[in-house]
Design an enzyme around this catalytic site. Structure first.
Site, mmCIF file in Angstrom:
data_model
loop_
_atom_site.group_PDB
_atom_site.id
_atom_site.type_symbol
_atom_site.label_atom_id
_atom_site.label_comp_id
_atom_site.label_asym_id
_atom_site.label_seq_id
_atom_site.Cartn_x
_atom_site.Cartn_y
_atom_site.Cartn_z
ATOM 1 N N TYR A 100 0.834 -1.201 0.000
ATOM 2 C CA TYR A 100 0.000 0.000 0.000
ATOM 3 C C TYR A 100 0.875 1.261 0.000
ATOM 4 O O TYR A 100 1.984 1.267 0.523
ATOM 5 C CB TYR A 100 -0.897 0.048 1.238
ATOM 6 C CG TYR A 100 -2.047 -0.921 1.246
ATOM 7 C CD1 TYR A 100 -2.341 -1.716 0.149
ATOM 8 C CD2 TYR A 100 -2.850 -1.045 2.377
ATOM 9 C CE1 TYR A 100 -3.397 -2.597 0.179
ATOM 10 C CE2 TYR A 100 -3.915 -1.933 2.410
ATOM 11 C CZ TYR A 100 -4.181 -2.707 1.308
ATOM 12 O OH TYR A 100 -5.221 -3.592 1.344
ATOM 13 N N LEU A 122 -18.538 -1.034 0.679
ATOM 14 C CA LEU A 122 -19.424 -0.109 -0.031
ATOM 15 C C LEU A 122 -19.232 -0.169 -1.540
ATOM 16 O O LEU A 122 -19.787 0.651 -2.276
ATOM 17 C CB LEU A 122 -19.191 1.341 0.451
ATOM 18 C CG LEU A 122 -19.351 1.584 1.946
ATOM 19 C CD1 LEU A 122 -19.199 3.072 2.248
ATOM 20 C CD2 LEU A 122 -20.682 1.063 2.454
ATOM 21 N N GLY A 138 -17.985 2.965 -3.189
ATOM 22 C CA GLY A 138 -18.938 4.053 -3.023
ATOM 23 C C GLY A 138 -20.296 3.816 -3.644
ATOM 24 O O GLY A 138 -21.226 4.601 -3.408
ATOM 25 N N LEU A 153 -22.509 1.732 -2.880
ATOM 26 C CA LEU A 153 -23.508 1.465 -1.844
ATOM 27 C C LEU A 153 -23.522 2.552 -0.777
ATOM 28 O O LEU A 153 -24.159 2.398 0.270
ATOM 29 C CB LEU A 153 -23.232 0.103 -1.199
ATOM 30 C CG LEU A 153 -23.365 -1.098 -2.143
ATOM 31 C CD1 LEU A 153 -22.756 -2.345 -1.525
ATOM 32 C CD2 LEU A 153 -24.827 -1.337 -2.521
ATOM 33 N N GLY A 154 -22.861 3.660 -1.066
ATOM 34 C CA GLY A 154 -22.779 4.746 -0.100
ATOM 35 C C GLY A 154 -23.623 5.950 -0.437
ATOM 36 O O GLY A 154 -23.315 7.068 -0.004
#
Length: 328
Positions: A53, A216, A219, A221-222
């Protein structure tokens, strides 16, 4: 905050896991430190990261996220002691041979580098970021056993494994009288329910905790449609998001309508649903600000009745365990 055990272990973790993938590429270090402080204030003790990351737009600066966390630990105040720290190994950290994947040499080099970046003497949950089809389980488990004996890692987890991979891993560990895997991190949300076929049954059989990533779905599902209308949508880095939105627009609208009827946020509804699912220990949330973190914590107070769960299944059909899903 609510707590539970990680799979079949005695390790106690919060029911939300702080994901740190945004730290560096999207969230500046000072803001990342504030987010981690806020997580502790809210009772979140479980943090997830990975050695790969922190890459910039050109794919450089791998390991930056671990370094940000390490400098936060260095501030003291019980930050490291109060954190169940999970990181991952597999992703390429350079262009030279053995700078990625799961050979015994690669694992040894990767864990030493992660420990330096994280400014710690041990990793609580060391996760294989992907299956390595080129390395035998005897080699992988021998390398992990050495790290456990040395006190450099405590538990081992997996990520993005199929059900068959979990069975291979656990049976190989069993033959060595080794604990083996304690958790699996998989893509799981209302839109992506494929793991219900074989991964979740395998997790239940072996007593592994499930850590859903992308709860999500980038996004979607946000409350993405409402944000579009309000002009507040933040464009994500994933190019497939717009294509998925076009495909699922109608049922996403019905989903947002359901959230409105329940007087809750769509993101809270998505997280609350995951918390009802078998084997789920903690969804991994990836806030970019402390405010986003507080919004996610609110999902713990949302309890879904059977009528709501049935409606979510109508909107986003899932799977029975295999083979009954597709055969008798």
């Amino acid at each position: 905050m609510e707590y539970t055990h990680l799979g079949r272990t005695g390790l106690t973790v919060s029911r939300l896991c702080l994901g740190t993938m945004n730290f560096g590429p999207h969230t500046e270090e000072s803001e990342a430190h504030r987010i981690m402080d806020t997580a502790h204030e809210r009772g979140i003790n479980f943090f997830d990261t990975a050695n790969a990351y922190g890459r910039d737009s050109e794919g450089n600066l791998r390991g930056r996220t671990e370094e940000i966390i390490g400098r936060w630990f260095a501030q003291g105040g019980g930050r490291r002691e109060r954190t169940v720290l999970a990181t991952k190994v597999y992703g390429p950290m350079g262009d030279w041979p053995n700078e990625g994947k799961l050979s015994a040499l690669g694992i040894r080099r990767a864990v030493e580098a992660s420990l330096r970046r994280l400014n710690t003497d041990h990793i609580d949950l060391y996760q294989m970021h992907h299956i390595d089809r080129d390395t035998p389980w005897e080699e992988i488990w021998q390398a992990m056993e050495v790290l456990v004996t040395q006190g450099k890692i405590i538990y081992v987890g997996s990520s993005n494994f199929a059900g068959w991979h979990l069975a291979q891993a656990q049976e190989a560990a069993r033959s060595r009288h080794f604990l083996g895997l304690v958790s699996e991190q998989s893509l799981y949300n209302l839109l992506d329910r494929t793991i219900e076929l074989e991964v979740i049954p395998a997790l239940q059989h072996y007593g592994l905790g499930l850590l859903p990533w992308s709860p999500l779905r980038s996004g979607l599902l946000g409350g993405i449609l409402r944000k579009e209308r309000e002009g507040t949508r933040v464009r994500g880095a994933l190019p497939q998001t717009d294509a998925l939105l076009a495909t699922h627009r109608d049922r996403l609208q019905a989903y947002e309508d359901l959230a409105a009827d329940l007087a809750t946020e769509p993101a809270d509804l998505a997280l609350a649903w995951l918390l009802t699912r078998p084997a789920v220990t903690a969804p991994i949330i990836g806030p970019r600000t402390p405010a986003h973190l507080d919004a996610a914590v609110a999902a713990l107070d949302l309890k879904l009745d059977q009528k709501t769960l049935d409606r979510l299944d109508e909107l986003f059909p899932g799977h029975q365990p295999a083979p009954e899903d597709y055969a008798w």
